[in-house]
Design a protein around this motif. Sequence first.
Motif, mmCIF file in Angstrom:
data_model
loop_
_atom_site.group_PDB
_atom_site.id
_atom_site.type_symbol
_atom_site.label_atom_id
_atom_site.label_comp_id
_atom_site.label_asym_id
_atom_site.label_seq_id
_atom_site.Cartn_x
_atom_site.Cartn_y
_atom_site.Cartn_z
ATOM 1 N N ASN A 1 58.119 -51.594 -21.719
ATOM 2 C CA ASN A 1 57.324 -50.915 -22.745
ATOM 3 C C ASN A 1 55.916 -50.663 -22.236
ATOM 4 O OD1 ASN A 1 59.268 -51.361 -25.076
ATOM 5 N ND2 ASN A 1 58.856 -53.478 -24.471
ATOM 6 N N GLN B 1 55.145 -42.797 -29.100
ATOM 7 C CA GLN B 1 55.202 -42.671 -30.550
ATOM 8 C C GLN B 1 54.280 -43.690 -31.187
ATOM 9 O OE1 GLN B 1 59.380 -43.368 -31.198
ATOM 10 N NE2 GLN B 1 59.841 -41.175 -31.110
ATOM 11 N N GLN B 2 53.875 -43.413 -32.417
ATOM 12 C CA GLN B 2 53.010 -44.353 -33.111
ATOM 13 C C GLN B 2 53.803 -45.600 -33.472
ATOM 14 O OE1 GLN B 2 50.258 -42.857 -36.078
ATOM 15 N NE2 GLN B 2 50.523 -44.722 -37.276
ATOM 16 N N TRP B 3 53.354 -46.738 -32.955
ATOM 17 C CA TRP B 3 53.980 -48.026 -33.244
ATOM 18 C C TRP B 3 53.123 -48.869 -34.170
ATOM 19 C CZ3 TRP B 3 56.265 -50.175 -28.006
ATOM 20 C CH2 TRP B 3 57.345 -49.381 -27.620
ATOM 21 N N GLY C 1 53.348 -46.348 -28.372
ATOM 22 C CA GLY C 1 54.236 -47.073 -27.483
ATOM 23 C C GLY C 1 55.338 -46.203 -26.947
ATOM 24 N N ARG D 1 59.162 -46.831 -24.833
ATOM 25 C CA ARG D 1 60.194 -47.667 -24.206
ATOM 26 C C ARG D 1 60.570 -46.987 -22.884
ATOM 27 N NH1 ARG D 1 62.184 -52.771 -24.376
ATOM 28 N NH2 ARG D 1 64.438 -52.810 -24.206
#
Length: 163
Positions: free
Chosen positions: A115, A137-139, A159, A161
């Motif tokens: 990550n 994307q907004q985490w 974040g 992956r």
Amino acid sequence: MKIRSAVESDLAAIVQIYNAAIPGRMSTADLEPVSVESRLAWYREHSPNSWPIWVMESEQNIVGWLSFQLFYGRAAYQHTAEVSLYVAPDRQRCGIGQKLLQSAILRSPELQLKNLIGLIFAHNQPSLRLFEKFGFQQWGYLPQVTELDGVERDIVILGLRCL
């Protein structure tokens, strides 16, 4: 232009680029310039094989840099890195940030990273767009956690992956 691992003699250029970002209040919560000496310990915590610092070099000048650091500082987070990315003011919007971020994503598996995390001011639209372009994307969202010149600012946690 080429990306390479930073060496200690690059630290002055790294600090110069970082300090140039401070007055704009867009990409760092530091309010005053930092010194090379104050960043030596930070530099020495990194190594090319784990938590590297990379520089983008053009005509023997450092025009940008990217660093990985352990997210949250505990062993269980060892496969997640916070990414910091800075580009010299006169070289912004020239694709340097894109190349550094793309390289970070592509090389994450060899660094055993699953990550990548970016902590970006919500008002820093250019950086948000850059990270989103590469699939971040907004985490998370941290409202009013910083104060810059009397203005409370929000942080967006982005974040990706990387498997």
